[in-house]
Design a protein around this motif. Structure first.
Motif, mmCIF file in Angstrom:
data_model
loop_
_atom_site.group_PDB
_atom_site.id
_atom_site.type_symbol
_atom_site.label_atom_id
_atom_site.label_comp_id
_atom_site.label_asym_id
_atom_site.label_seq_id
_atom_site.Cartn_x
_atom_site.Cartn_y
_atom_site.Cartn_z
ATOM 1 N N VAL A 1 0.735 -1.262 -0.015
ATOM 2 C CA VAL A 1 -0.170 -0.084 -0.077
ATOM 3 C C VAL A 1 0.913 1.298 -0.096
ATOM 4 O O VAL A 1 0.481 2.175 -0.685
ATOM 5 N N ASP A 2 2.051 1.149 0.543
ATOM 6 C CA ASP A 2 2.742 2.306 0.917
ATOM 7 C C ASP A 2 3.406 2.824 -0.891
ATOM 8 O O ASP A 2 3.616 3.938 -1.277
ATOM 9 N N TYR A 3 3.671 1.542 -1.335
ATOM 10 C CA TYR A 3 4.354 1.815 -2.937
ATOM 11 C C TYR A 3 3.086 2.371 -3.646
ATOM 12 O O TYR A 3 3.604 3.272 -4.458
ATOM 13 N N ILE A 4 1.905 2.024 -3.428
ATOM 14 C CA ILE A 4 0.799 2.468 -4.457
ATOM 15 C C ILE A 4 0.561 4.021 -4.002
ATOM 16 O O ILE A 4 0.415 4.714 -4.963
ATOM 17 N N ALA A 5 0.660 4.458 -2.507
ATOM 18 C CA ALA A 5 0.605 5.704 -2.422
ATOM 19 C C ALA A 5 1.701 6.523 -2.915
ATOM 20 O O ALA A 5 1.347 7.629 -3.463
ATOM 21 N N TRP B 1 0.971 6.836 -13.219
ATOM 22 C CA TRP B 1 -0.343 6.126 -13.424
ATOM 23 C C TRP B 1 -0.014 4.574 -14.505
ATOM 24 O O TRP B 1 -0.579 3.651 -13.981
ATOM 25 N N ASP B 2 0.842 4.725 -15.236
ATOM 26 C CA ASP B 2 1.112 3.475 -16.067
ATOM 27 C C ASP B 2 1.670 2.485 -15.027
ATOM 28 O O ASP B 2 1.470 1.300 -14.850
ATOM 29 N N VAL B 3 2.694 2.858 -14.406
ATOM 30 C CA VAL B 3 3.450 1.966 -13.512
ATOM 31 C C VAL B 3 2.392 1.436 -12.286
ATOM 32 O O VAL B 3 2.533 0.278 -12.063
ATOM 33 N N LEU B 4 1.478 2.413 -11.767
ATOM 34 C CA LEU B 4 0.609 1.979 -10.990
ATOM 35 C C LEU B 4 -0.152 0.815 -11.439
ATOM 36 O O LEU B 4 -0.691 -0.145 -10.811
ATOM 37 N N GLU B 5 -0.705 1.099 -12.703
ATOM 38 C CA GLU B 5 -1.664 0.187 -13.265
ATOM 39 C C GLU B 5 -0.993 -1.142 -13.677
ATOM 40 O O GLU B 5 -1.400 -2.354 -13.294
ATOM 41 N N ASN B 6 0.266 -1.091 -13.948
ATOM 42 C CA ASN B 6 1.263 -2.413 -14.035
ATOM 43 C C ASN B 6 1.241 -3.255 -12.846
ATOM 44 O O ASN B 6 1.132 -4.490 -13.020
ATOM 45 N N TYR B 7 1.579 -2.335 -11.786
ATOM 46 C CA TYR B 7 1.771 -3.174 -10.630
ATOM 47 C C TYR B 7 0.513 -3.821 -10.123
ATOM 48 O O TYR B 7 0.290 -4.770 -9.643
ATOM 49 N N LEU B 8 -0.736 -2.905 -10.063
ATOM 50 C CA LEU B 8 -2.065 -3.542 -9.674
ATOM 51 C C LEU B 8 -2.450 -4.713 -10.424
ATOM 52 O O LEU B 8 -3.369 -5.224 -10.207
ATOM 53 N N ALA B 9 -1.793 -4.868 -11.763
ATOM 54 C CA ALA B 9 -2.398 -5.783 -12.918
ATOM 55 C C ALA B 9 -1.944 -7.144 -11.949
ATOM 56 O O ALA B 9 -2.929 -8.170 -12.257
#
Length: 128
Positions: A39-43, A51-59
Motif C-alpha cells: 500500500v505504501d508503494y501504491i501511495a 499512472w502507467d507504473v501503478l496500473e502495471n503493478y496493480l495488474a
C-alpha cells in the motif's frame, strides 16, 4: 513443496529484497506473485502521478473483469491519465486514452463516458 512453505519462502524473499533495496525487483515480485500488495508503494505512485507504473503493478492483484472495486480503481486511474493529458493540452494522447483505455468502461456508465468525450472539445478544461 507445500503451499504454506512456498508462501513463507516468498515472504522471506520479499523481505530480503526490501532490506537490500532491490525495490524494482521487490515490486515486480509482489505484483507477479499477487502475494503481497504494498500500500505504501501504491501511495507513492499515486502521489507521483505514475499512472502507467501503478496500473502495471496493480495488474497482479486486480483486472478489468474483476469485482466492481477493481473496475472502479482501473477506471479512476485511466480517467486521471485522460484528464492530465487534456490539462497538458495533449489532445492526441487524450484521444488515444479515451479510445483505447476508457472505451471498455463505456458500457458501465455511458453518461460519464459521454461527459469525458465532450471534454476533448474544450480549449481549457480548467475553465469548467
Amino acid at each position: 513443496m507445500s503451499t504454506e512453505l512456498c508462501n513463507e519462502l516468498l515472504l522471506l524473499v520479499l523481505q530480503f529484497l526490501d532490506e537490500e533495496k532491490y525495490k524494482e525487483t521487490l515490486h515486480r515480485l509482489e505484483s507477479e506473485s499477487g502475494a503481497f500488495c504494498n500500500v505504501d508503494y501504491i501511495a507513492e505512485l499515486v502521489t507521483n502521478g505514475d499512472w502507467d507504473v501503478l496500473e502495471n503493478y496493480l495488474a497482479g492483484f486486480i483486472n478489468i473483469n474483476g469485482n466492481r472495486h477493481s473496475v472502479k480503481m482501473l477506471f479512476e486511474i485511466r480517467k486521471q491519465r485522460y484528464i492530465e493529458a487534456l490539462n497538458a493540452n495533449d489532445r492526441p494522447r487524450a484521444l488515444e486514452i479515451l479510445k483505447k483505455d476508457l472505451k471498455p468502461f463505456k458500457s458501465m456508465n455511458e453518461d460519464v463516458y459521454k461527459q469525458m468525450t465532450s471534454l476533448i472539445t474544450l480549449n481549457d478544461i480548467r475553465l469548467i
